[in-house]
Design a protein around this motif. Sequence first.
Motif, PDB file in Angstrom:
ATOM      1  N   SER A 255       0.811  -1.235   0.000  1.00 23.71           N
ATOM      2  CA  SER A 255       0.000   0.000   0.000  1.00 23.71           C
ATOM      3  C   SER A 255       0.835   1.271   0.000  1.00 23.71           C
ATOM      4  CB  SER A 255      -0.922   0.005   1.221  1.00 23.71           C
ATOM      5  OG  SER A 255      -0.172   0.008   2.418  1.00 23.71           O
ATOM      6  N   TRP A 256       2.101   1.133   0.366  1.00 24.84           N
ATOM      7  CA  TRP A 256       2.951   2.335   0.372  1.00 24.84           C
ATOM      8  C   TRP A 256       3.145   2.902  -1.031  1.00 24.84           C
ATOM      9  CZ3 TRP A 256       7.311   2.123  -2.589  1.00 24.84           C
ATOM     10  CH2 TRP A 256       7.746   0.850  -2.978  1.00 24.84           C
ATOM     11  N   ALA A 257       3.094   2.038  -2.069  1.00 31.88           N
ATOM     12  CA  ALA A 257       3.386   2.481  -3.436  1.00 31.88           C
ATOM     13  C   ALA A 257       2.351   3.484  -3.953  1.00 31.88           C
ATOM     14  CB  ALA A 257       3.491   1.275  -4.351  1.00 31.88           C
ATOM     15  N   PRO A 258       1.036   3.165  -3.930  1.00 32.29           N
ATOM     16  CA  PRO A 258       0.090   4.171  -4.424  1.00 32.29           C
ATOM     17  C   PRO A 258       0.029   5.426  -3.540  1.00 32.29           C
ATOM     18  CG  PRO A 258      -1.095   2.317  -3.480  1.00 32.29           C
ATOM     19  CD  PRO A 258       0.339   1.915  -3.549  1.00 32.29           C
ATOM     20  N   ILE A 259       0.222   5.244  -2.226  1.00 34.20           N
ATOM     21  CA  ILE A 259       0.182   6.425  -1.343  1.00 34.20           C
ATOM     22  C   ILE A 259       1.359   7.344  -1.622  1.00 34.20           C
ATOM     23  CG2 ILE A 259       0.329   7.175   1.060  1.00 34.20           C
ATOM     24  CD1 ILE A 259      -1.224   4.642   1.809  1.00 34.20           C
ATOM     25  N   LEU A 260       2.557   6.780  -1.769  1.00 37.62           N
ATOM     26  CA  LEU A 260       3.723   7.612  -2.081  1.00 37.62           C
ATOM     27  C   LEU A 260       3.593   8.244  -3.464  1.00 37.62           C
ATOM     28  CD1 LEU A 260       6.728   5.542  -0.680  1.00 37.62           C
ATOM     29  CD2 LEU A 260       5.775   7.662   0.213  1.00 37.62           C
ATOM     30  N   LEU A 261       2.987   7.487  -4.401  1.00 35.00           N
ATOM     31  CA  LEU A 261       2.768   8.070  -5.726  1.00 35.00           C
ATOM     32  C   LEU A 261       1.855   9.303  -5.631  1.00 35.00           C
ATOM     33  CD1 LEU A 261       3.109   7.898  -8.805  1.00 35.00           C
ATOM     34  CD2 LEU A 261       1.102   6.387  -8.837  1.00 35.00           C
ATOM     35  N   TYR A 262       0.771   9.154  -4.846  1.00 41.03           N
ATOM     36  CA  TYR A 262      -0.131  10.302  -4.669  1.00 41.03           C
ATOM     37  C   TYR A 262       0.577  11.467  -3.980  1.00 41.03           C
ATOM     38  CZ  TYR A 262      -3.548  13.293  -2.489  1.00 41.03           C
ATOM     39  OH  TYR A 262      -4.237  14.389  -2.057  1.00 41.03           O
TER      40      TYR A 262
END
Length: 356
Positions: A255-262
Amino acid sequence: MKPEKDESCCEGVQLPADSGGSTMSKNDTAKRQSSKTNDRTRDNNRNRNSSCISCFRKICGRIINHPIVQTCIMIMIIVNAVVMGLQTISKLREEKYATFMGILETTDAAFLIVFTIESVMQLIYHGYRLLQDGWLVFDATVVILSWAFPTMSVVRAFRIFRLLRLVKRVPSLNNLVGALLTVIPRMGAIALLLGLIFYIFAVLFTMLFKEVSRNGQLSEDYFGSFHLSLFTLFQMLTLEWSDVTRETMVIYSWSWAPILLYVFVSAFIFFNLVIAVICDAVAVNDDEEEEQQKAIKEADEEKTISLLKERVENLSARISEVVKSNHEMQHSLEVYARQLQKDRKRKIRVQRKSQS
């Protein structure tokens, strides 16, 4: 002989009628002259009254708009803001500080009286043109509401916005606010881009983390619905995303990937765009100020050059007049010298003839 007497009697009877008509005409002329003088006095009184009113308005404007008076009012606004800040401290509401709080309230009332006098003098000077100045309208409305609703804390709280008048006084703040106002059209495009990013990631996070958020596996319902996802995304935009990321990573390690992308797309790019636009506007404003200063300097230089040209032309005209007068003097001296030579020759001839 009798008819003659009758005519003489008739003539004697007609004389009083003529004298009465003359007196009536004199009275009419006197009345007309008195009415004219009264009209003139009325007009003069009206003109005097209007001139007195205009003079009074000008005096009020000179007093209230004088730089020293305006600086004193700005100092009072700052002190009033400090007093309002001290009144919000809960510790000062104890019985120990009752006298101090009374002093603060009296100073607040005194400042309100001063601001009322300022608004009244501005109204006298500007008249209906007061409505064209937003700051003066704001001051007048705050003063009126303060007197109309003295116990309402909301109205008293709005008086703190008087500090914004410092923006008008400090040139750097005035330039910065002007630059921000020029940026508003471009900020609309950035806000539209941010809204698209919000919508895309809100739908994405709702579809990814809806079940986990609704089942109570997270401490808060971050992504249970579309509007909750929007609120969470706004929270992440303020760079408070670490707690949400850690909670979701316990369940979904990826879940860190989409949150960091945002966070990268929204926060960093958005803030960088805003800062770039503001810096561009400030730079443009500085360039405009430099151009204005250059134009003012060029205008001053042109004025000085024109004045110097006029002085040079005046000097050249005077010099030409002096040269002409010198030529005339030389010509007159030459003529006088020739005349003297002729007189001497004549005298010599006369002496020779007398000796011969």
